[in-house]
Motif scaffolding. Sequence first.
Motif, PDB file in Angstrom:
ATOM      1  N   UNK A  69       0.749  -1.306   0.050  1.00 39.56           N
ATOM      2  CA  UNK A  69       0.023  -0.213   0.154  1.00 39.56           C
ATOM      3  C   UNK A  69       1.002   1.355  -0.185  1.00 39.56           C
ATOM      4  N   UNK A  70       1.990   1.312   0.804  1.00 39.01           N
ATOM      5  CA  UNK A  70       2.835   2.417   0.799  1.00 39.01           C
ATOM      6  C   UNK A  70       3.445   2.640  -0.531  1.00 39.01           C
ATOM      7  N   UNK A  71       3.672   1.521  -1.215  1.00 39.77           N
ATOM      8  CA  UNK A  71       4.517   1.768  -2.544  1.00 39.77           C
ATOM      9  C   UNK A  71       3.353   1.995  -3.601  1.00 39.77           C
ATOM     10  N   UNK A  72       2.181   1.887  -3.469  1.00 39.41           N
ATOM     11  CA  UNK A  72       1.110   2.286  -4.574  1.00 39.41           C
ATOM     12  C   UNK A  72       1.073   1.292  -5.768  1.00 39.41           C
ATOM     13  N   UNK A  73       0.308   1.723  -6.862  1.00 38.54           N
ATOM     14  CA  UNK A  73       0.005   1.113  -7.862  1.00 38.54           C
ATOM     15  C   UNK A  73      -1.269   0.277  -7.856  1.00 38.54           C
ATOM     16  N   UNK A  74      -1.115  -0.660  -8.856  1.00 39.08           N
ATOM     17  CA  UNK A  74      -2.326  -1.715  -8.886  1.00 39.08           C
ATOM     18  C   UNK A  74      -1.846  -2.706  -8.232  1.00 39.08           C
ATOM     19  N   UNK A  75      -2.507  -3.254  -6.892  1.00 38.88           N
ATOM     20  CA  UNK A  75      -2.111  -4.154  -6.082  1.00 38.88           C
ATOM     21  C   UNK A  75      -3.235  -5.589  -5.926  1.00 38.88           C
ATOM     22  N   UNK A  76      -2.601  -6.792  -6.253  1.00 43.07           N
ATOM     23  CA  UNK A  76      -3.618  -7.814  -6.023  1.00 43.07           C
ATOM     24  C   UNK A  76      -3.017  -8.881  -4.988  1.00 43.07           C
ATOM     25  N   UNK A  77      -3.652  -9.830  -4.805  1.00 45.94           N
ATOM     26  CA  UNK A  77      -3.341 -10.838  -3.884  1.00 45.94           C
ATOM     27  C   UNK A  77      -2.948 -12.366  -4.450  1.00 45.94           C
ATOM     28  N   UNK A  78      -2.097 -12.993  -4.106  1.00 43.52           N
ATOM     29  CA  UNK A  78      -1.690 -14.521  -4.510  1.00 43.52           C
ATOM     30  C   UNK A  78      -1.269 -15.260  -3.362  1.00 43.52           C
ATOM     31  N   UNK A  79      -2.535 -15.611  -2.553  1.00 48.11           N
ATOM     32  CA  UNK A  79      -2.175 -16.153  -1.435  1.00 48.11           C
ATOM     33  C   UNK A  79      -2.971 -17.606  -1.320  1.00 48.11           C
ATOM     34  N   UNK A  80      -2.957 -18.263  -2.536  1.00 45.79           N
ATOM     35  CA  UNK A  80      -3.494 -19.564  -2.600  1.00 45.79           C
ATOM     36  C   UNK A  80      -4.960 -19.875  -2.998  1.00 45.79           C
TER      37      UNK A  80
END
Length: 389
Positions: free
Chosen positions: A104-115
């Motif tokens: 979140x601090x780095x920004x941009x478009x963020x998704x998750x790959x948690x299984x």
Amino acid sequence: MRNSGLAAFLAVVLTVATAGCGTDAAPAAPQAGWVEAGASTAPSVAPSVSPSARPAAAAFATGNPKGKAAVPAEARAVNTAKPTRVIGDGTPASCTSKAVVAAVAAGGVITFDCGPDPLTITMQATAKIKNANGPRIVLDGGGKITLSGGGKRRILYMNTCDKAQGWTTSHCQDQDHPQLTVQNLTFADGNSTGETAEGGGGGAIFVRGGRLKVVNSRFIRNRCDTTGPDVGGAAIRVLSQSKGLPVYVVNSTFGGGPGLGGRCSNGGALSSIGVSWVVLNSLLTHNSAIGRGANPARAGQPGGGSGGAIYTDGNLFTVRVAGTIIQDNHAEEGGGAIFFVSNDRTGTMRIEGSTLRRNPSDGFETSGFPGIFFLGARNPTVTSSTLRR
């Protein structure tokens, strides 16, 4: 607001019928994306990852499935097929609070790959947006991720006027960035109690400045301070948006069942000062404004208790609710469903293709508009909707 406005009610006779508006379906969840080299994959921190809790165990469903309000392009989910960064390496252990805070601090478009399974990430610190790391920030849980405050802390924070997060313009209260979108996520057990900066509030999300959009998301069991004349927003608190443009809330759920709603002095779900809202095809239930004494606070009382689901105050702003169900919310004082006060009487409200019912106001509400206390330019415009006790 001022309590003198209570005497200014206009009695109206309201005949409305339940019907939809528009034809657009709710936005579909984005497709899965690819992982950029160097994406954040912070090591496991055991306390921050837990097996799927109640909010994540059930099939992910949000909003009002029967809502027919048209969703404009700018209010739809962002395509995250090519994310800037991905939280996790495919395992639950890689999806930690530390990784969320860093992304979140780095920004941009963020998704998750948690299984493949739903996962709750219990935040050990509030994720804070750095104002220079935009202009667009998207947090997409893919319908599997719950971010939990563990009942101890706010989950997500953005403030363009907070020097600790960096000033990027000379007019921090009115700038077009960062532009924050949260989508396909559950925010659970956020708690901003005791947070006094900017007046507090925002148990799950606090925003000042830039833009905010919420799509296909759920907010459950969030909390903020229990008393105070203007503090509010167990789920979301917003102060100022660029050029007075609205916060969009689309196909999202606040509460959704007994014991799942938000609780705060004011605004058991949403709260703002001087901010416009467009709430489309959403569901707000079982939220509570639990303060007492109203605003300004009556003598000998701490103040609060207005806006069981939505609390709005300020001067010129608008609220539009369309294709939405607001029911079983409660206010100790005014507006069991919605509290709307435009201090200079320039603000307006529209309710379209929506149902408001069983939203008791223990203190006061506007005659002819069950569950609503309204002071503005004119009485709320209500079309194709049902308002009843």
